[in-house]
Design a protein around this motif. Structure first.
Motif, short mmCIF file in Angstrom:
data_model
loop_
_atom_site.label_atom_id
_atom_site.label_comp_id
_atom_site.label_asym_id
_atom_site.label_seq_id
_atom_site.Cartn_x
_atom_site.Cartn_y
_atom_site.Cartn_z
N ALA A 24 44.67 9.09 50.28
CA ALA A 24 44.13 8.72 49.02
C ALA A 24 42.69 8.40 49.10
O ALA A 24 42.24 7.75 50.12
CB ALA A 24 44.63 7.53 48.30
N GLN A 162 55.01 10.44 39.99
CA GLN A 162 53.93 10.60 38.90
C GLN A 162 54.81 10.29 37.57
O GLN A 162 54.26 9.80 36.67
CB GLN A 162 53.28 11.79 39.11
N VAL A 291 46.45 4.77 36.54
CA VAL A 291 45.93 5.04 37.78
C VAL A 291 47.07 5.49 38.99
O VAL A 291 46.62 6.42 39.70
CB VAL A 291 45.29 3.58 38.51
N ALA A 294 47.44 9.10 38.18
CA ALA A 294 46.76 10.12 38.58
C ALA A 294 46.53 9.96 40.33
O ALA A 294 46.40 11.17 40.95
CB ALA A 294 45.14 9.42 38.26
N GLU A 295 46.99 9.11 40.93
CA GLU A 295 46.96 9.10 42.56
C GLU A 295 47.87 9.85 42.88
O GLU A 295 48.11 10.55 43.87
CB GLU A 295 47.03 7.38 43.03
N MET A 298 47.36 13.39 42.84
CA MET A 298 46.39 13.90 43.80
C MET A 298 47.45 14.21 45.10
O MET A 298 47.23 15.36 45.76
CB MET A 298 45.53 12.98 44.52
N THR A 370 42.12 16.88 40.83
CA THR A 370 42.86 15.66 40.73
C THR A 370 42.19 14.48 41.30
O THR A 370 42.07 13.48 40.89
CB THR A 370 44.26 16.05 41.30
N TYR A 374 41.23 11.29 39.25
CA TYR A 374 41.47 10.07 39.72
C TYR A 374 40.12 9.00 39.54
O TYR A 374 40.51 7.68 39.18
CB TYR A 374 42.22 9.90 41.30
N THR A 377 39.63 8.09 36.15
CA THR A 377 40.79 7.09 35.59
C THR A 377 40.38 5.82 36.16
O THR A 377 40.47 4.71 35.37
CB THR A 377 42.24 7.56 35.98
#
Length: 470
Positions: A24, A162, A291, A294-295, A298, A370, A374, A377
């Motif tokens: 991340a 997700q 959040v 969004a992570e 990714m 992405t 992220y 966001t």
């Protein structure tokens, strides 16, 4: 073929999947929020249930609406179905880690042509009619030397996580929408009550000025001015009733109820917003479901890079088969009827016009998108928390000032009425004082509603409740 064997041996020795391992990205976060009194920095318990945050408002009607929305909202049904799809896709991807087994059976009666092509010029063909019975067990297993299957499972796992975060976010947004519409409706009820009290005051004033006009003490202008003020206030009532109906209809839809069969009675009880503790900005990464979504997006996009990169390497599939074949069913399981095969197939792209490279570039660009989403966001999350903090602080001060303004406006109206009855001023002063009182009372009612709405906004910005309700 020798090159393929060497490549396979090298990949097997490496024992890892191609493509980048997911990590991340770091997002720069401030040390703390900009806090103003009476706010104090706190450390919310992130492992506790953050679901029923609305119970902190201590409103039984709101609790009932939330329960109804969570049970009957079509939006939650859609989010749950998408989560089920994502988990099913994960199960399907995980199945690729295991050998695929198949059982085949054949029973037929056939005639062979006597005029079929010869396999040997010294042997003539003959036409025969016979049975054919066969039973086979086949297997197929892909040697995941380049890590294609591993990356596929990683991507499916991230997508399922997700979807779970999206479901949590949908639940948070739904409950926030219910609370917002409910508090808007209650705020409108308070405004309507203010107007109703003002209309009563204005009607009594109209009766007074009309009586004075009948006695010849005042002109018809005073009566006309008071009548115009009353009609204007009545018009505002109609506008507010329309707004209340819209909030009521929105609550019906959110709770999965047809709007014509949904109604909420007027309730003028004062609702106080709860005190919301604040944590350091990094806690948003743990609290907010959008959040987290969004992570995980990714992570799924990063896995797709590995899947696309694996196409550069050879694919190896082991396909063992075992079975029996006989023209007589009673001899089907005899030793001579046994047949088997063991083989390995390998494929390697030599030239594809840049298709594989383009797929890798496409996956990398998707991952970059992405990452940008992220970071956006996270920035929006911090902005919303700051907006909620400063908004509540300003509204608290404004509410105190509004209450003082209401008290002052009432004194002005009493003084203007007394001066008018004593003949010391014109009726225009009374009209002005009535308008000022109505304005500040409506403003105070609106500020009360805005405090509740901003509290909901801040709870949503923080990702929900902070610990179990007392």
């Amino acid at each position: 073929m020798r090159l393929l064997v060497i490549a396979a041996a090298a990949l097997m020795a490496a024992g890892c999947a191609v493509g980048p391992d997911y990590k991340a990205p770091e997002t720069p976060l401030p040390v703390s929020w900009k806090l103003e009194a009476p706010w104090r920095q706190a450390a919310p318990n992130d492992v506790a249930d953050k679901g029923a945050w609305w119970k902190r408002f201590n409103d039984a009607q709101l609790d009932a609406l939330q329960d109804k929305a969570l049970a009957g909202s079509p939006t939650l049904v859609i989010a749950n179905a998408r989560l089920a799809q994502a988990r099913a896709n994960l199960d399907a991807s995980s199945a690729s880690r295991f050998p695929q087994l198949g059982l085949g059976a054949r029973a037929s009666r056939l005639k062979i042509s006597a005029n079929r092509p010869l396999t040997n010029y010294a042997t003539t063909n003959a036409s025969t009619v016979q049975n054919d019975f066969a039973l086979s067990l086949n297997a197929s297993y892909e040697l995941d030397l380049a890590g294609r299957v591993q990356r596929t499972v990683e991507g499916a796992t991230a997508s399922a996580e997700q979807s779970a975060a999206d479901l949590a976010n949908t639940r948070l947004v739904l409950t926030a929408d219910v609370a917002n519409n409910y508090f808007n409706l209650r705020s409108t009820d308070i405004e309507l009550d203010v107007l109703a009290r003002s209309i009563g005051l204005q009607r009594r004033a109209l009766e007074l000025v009309t009586a004075r006009h009948d006695l010849g003490a005042v002109s018809g202008l005073d009566v006309a001015q008071q009548q115009a003020l009353l009609e204007t206030t009545l018009t505002q009532v109609d506008v507010l009733k329309k707004q209340r109906a819209q909030y009521e209809h929105a609550l019906a839809t959110l709770t999965g109820t047809p709007a014509p069969s949904f109604a909420l009675p007027v309730d003028l009880r004062e609702i106080r917003p709860p005190a919301v503790p604040l944590g350091v900005p990094s806690e948003i990464l743990q609290r907010r479901p959008d959040v987290a979504s969004a992570e995980r997006s990714m992570a799924a996009a990063n896995a797709q890079i590995g899947v696309a990169t694996a196409a550069f390497y050879p694919s190896f599939i082991i396909s063992p088969n075992v079975g029996v074949d006989s023209r007589l069913i009673e001899s089907l399981f005899n030793g001579p009827s046994l047949l088997w095969s063991v083989g390995v197939s390998a494929t390697q792209v030599l030239f594809d016009g840049g298709r594989v490279r383009a797929n890798v570039d496409f996956a990398k660009a998707g991952y970059d998108a992405t990452v940008g989403n992220y970071r956006r966001t996270v920035l929006v999350a911090m902005q919303e928390v700051e907006d909620g903090i400063t908004g509540l602080s300003a509204l608290d001060s404004a509410t105190t000032q509004a209450q003082a303004a209401v008290a002052a406006a009432r004194r002005v109206l009493d003084m203007a009425t007394s001066r008018y009855e004593g003949g010391a001023s014109t009726y225009l002063d009374v009209i002005t004082a009535q308008q000022s009182l109505l304005t500040v009372e409506r403003q105070a009612a609106q500020l009360q509603g805005q405090r509740l709405l901003t509290s909901v906004f801040l709870v949503k910005a923080l990702g929900g409740d902070w610990d179990a309700p007392a």
